[in-house]
Design an enzyme around this catalytic site. Structure first.
Site, PDB file in Angstrom:
ATOM      1  N   LYS A 161      26.969  40.523  27.164  1.00 37.39           N
ATOM      2  CA  LYS A 161      27.820  39.332  25.992  1.00 37.39           C
ATOM      3  C   LYS A 161      28.585  38.925  27.541  1.00 37.39           C
ATOM      4  CE  LYS A 161      27.149  40.200  21.256  1.00 37.39           C
ATOM      5  NZ  LYS A 161      28.606  40.453  20.131  1.00 37.39           N
TER       6      LYS A 161
ATOM      7  N   LYS B  99      15.003  39.674  21.772  1.00 38.29           N
ATOM      8  CA  LYS B  99      15.144  40.209  19.683  1.00 38.29           C
ATOM      9  C   LYS B  99      15.192  38.873  19.231  1.00 38.29           C
ATOM     10  CE  LYS B  99      18.459  42.540  17.710  1.00 38.29           C
ATOM     11  NZ  LYS B  99      20.141  42.983  17.496  1.00 38.29           N
TER      12      LYS B  99
ATOM     13  N   LYS C  65      20.187  35.258  16.182  1.00 43.71           N
ATOM     14  CA  LYS C  65      20.826  33.914  15.830  1.00 43.71           C
ATOM     15  C   LYS C  65      21.250  32.585  16.211  1.00 43.71           C
ATOM     16  CE  LYS C  65      24.587  36.457  13.789  1.00 43.71           C
ATOM     17  NZ  LYS C  65      24.625  37.894  13.293  1.00 43.71           N
TER      18      LYS C  65
END
Ligand code: TRP
Length: 339
Positions: free
Chosen positions: A118, A201, A204
């Site tokens: 991240k 994966k 969103k």
């Protein structure tokens, strides 16, 4: 130490950081529903304090939190049977997180792959919260003495860290206070992959909306996304093992199995030798049948945000009843003077 002396209690959380996808539903919410009414007390949390470790627009955060709550309820979480609430309304999470910041070691957190992913290349510019995130996650779980945590594969490392924190706390203070929580990772589609790239994966945040099925998609959108999903020219094999080198094909089989409450092996046995041109319409049918009632119910609930806020306030009150005495005892163990 094990979890045997503790009340069987499930805790899990989802970040309200955008729309809900099929990945959230199959990998998390559906399993939360299955654990409800079993031998466990079930506590499910919208982890808004985790969401803000990366920038969130305040208005969108409010919307995403309510929408997540609506998604939970529409999928079958009963707010009377389970405790359903948002993290920031129960201050004990952050209070325990501070104690855990002082238990966890820099070296442990430095190894967390989610932080590395991240934070990306510019680690100097990541928030301190993003780095300390796993200690807050440990606090989310341990402030309820939760014994079991259903999570996706990607959270395994954070669960290990939660166990390490519980063990170190118990050792440091010579107590048997925090349970060593068990991760619960299972199910055909625990990891739902992108419809465009079987190695990523379903997310969103993927720029392509065609890569995911949103819980708010209507029947036409669902059918179109499945029709256009990436596959390969081979028919379905005779056995599930035959899909090991075919990530996109395997993903669609896993999704079918999870939606139809069966196993990927049974799906392969049923469709063996058929082309994806035949399989996809069947998958679309199952997906539409399972998902459209959820999106309809979500819209109904979202039409009354005040009612959602009431549900979250009630859930937070119930959560605090469990959390407050555990925090009080923790403070005593650590040596904080209090009344
Ligand atoms: N880290 C989890 C995720 O990104 C969310 C989360 C926060 C969580 N606290 C938790 C999950 C506690 C399980 C238990 O998906």
């Amino acid at each position: 130490m094990s979890t045997t002396s503790f009340t069987p209690r499930v805790f899990s959380g989802i970040q309200p950081s955008g729309g809900l996808t099929l990945g959230n539903y199959l990998g998390a919410i559906k399993r939360f529903v299955d654990m409800q009414g079993s031998d466990f007390e079930t506590i499910y949390c919208m982890v808004d304090l985790h969401a803000i470790t990366v920038w969130q627009d305040p208005e969108q955060l409010v919307h995403a939190t309510r929408e997540l709550c609506a998604g939970f309820i529409a999928s079958g979480i009963d707010p009377e049977q389970s405790i359903l609430f948002n993290q920031s309304q129960v201050a004990e999470h952050t209070q325990l997180a501070w104690i855990f910041n002082c238990v966890a070691r820099m070296g442990w957190l430095n190894r967390m792959t989610q932080f590395k992913d991240k934070a990306g290349k510019n680690r100097e510019n990541a928030s301190v919260g993003l780095f300390a995130y796993p200690a807050l996650m440990a606090a989310d779980i341990l402030i309820y003495h939760a014994t079991h945590v259903p999570v996706g594969e990607d959270q395994k490392q954070h669960l290990e860290l939660t166990r390490d924190i519980a063990i170190k706390f118990n050792n440091d203070f010579g107590v048997d206070f925090f349970p060593v929580t068990e991760p619960v990772i299972e199910g055909a589609a625990t990891r739902v992959m992108s419809l465009r790239d079987g190695s990523k994966k379903m997310s969103k945040s993927d720029p392509s909306d065609m890569s995911r099925i949103n819980l708010t998609d209507d029947a036409d959108a669902i059918a179109q996304k499945i029709r256009k999903a990436k596959t390969d020219p081979e028919p379905l094999p005779e056995t599930f093992e035959g899909l090991s080198e075919r990530p996109e094909a395997r993903n669609l089989v896993n999704i079918y199995a999870a939606l139809a409450d069966t196993t990927p092996q049974a799906v392969v046995a049923e469709f063996a030798g058929q082309q994806f041109g035949q399989f996809k319409p069947r998958l679309a049918e199952v997906a539409v049948e399972k998902l459209t009632p959820i999106s309809t119910e979500m819209s109904r609930l979202m039409a009354d945000p005040a009612e959602i806020d009431r549900i979250l306030a009630t859930g937070s009150g119930r959560a605090r009843e469990i959390a407050a005495p555990i925090l009080k005892k923790t403070y005593e163990i650590v040596g904080m003077v209090g009344a």
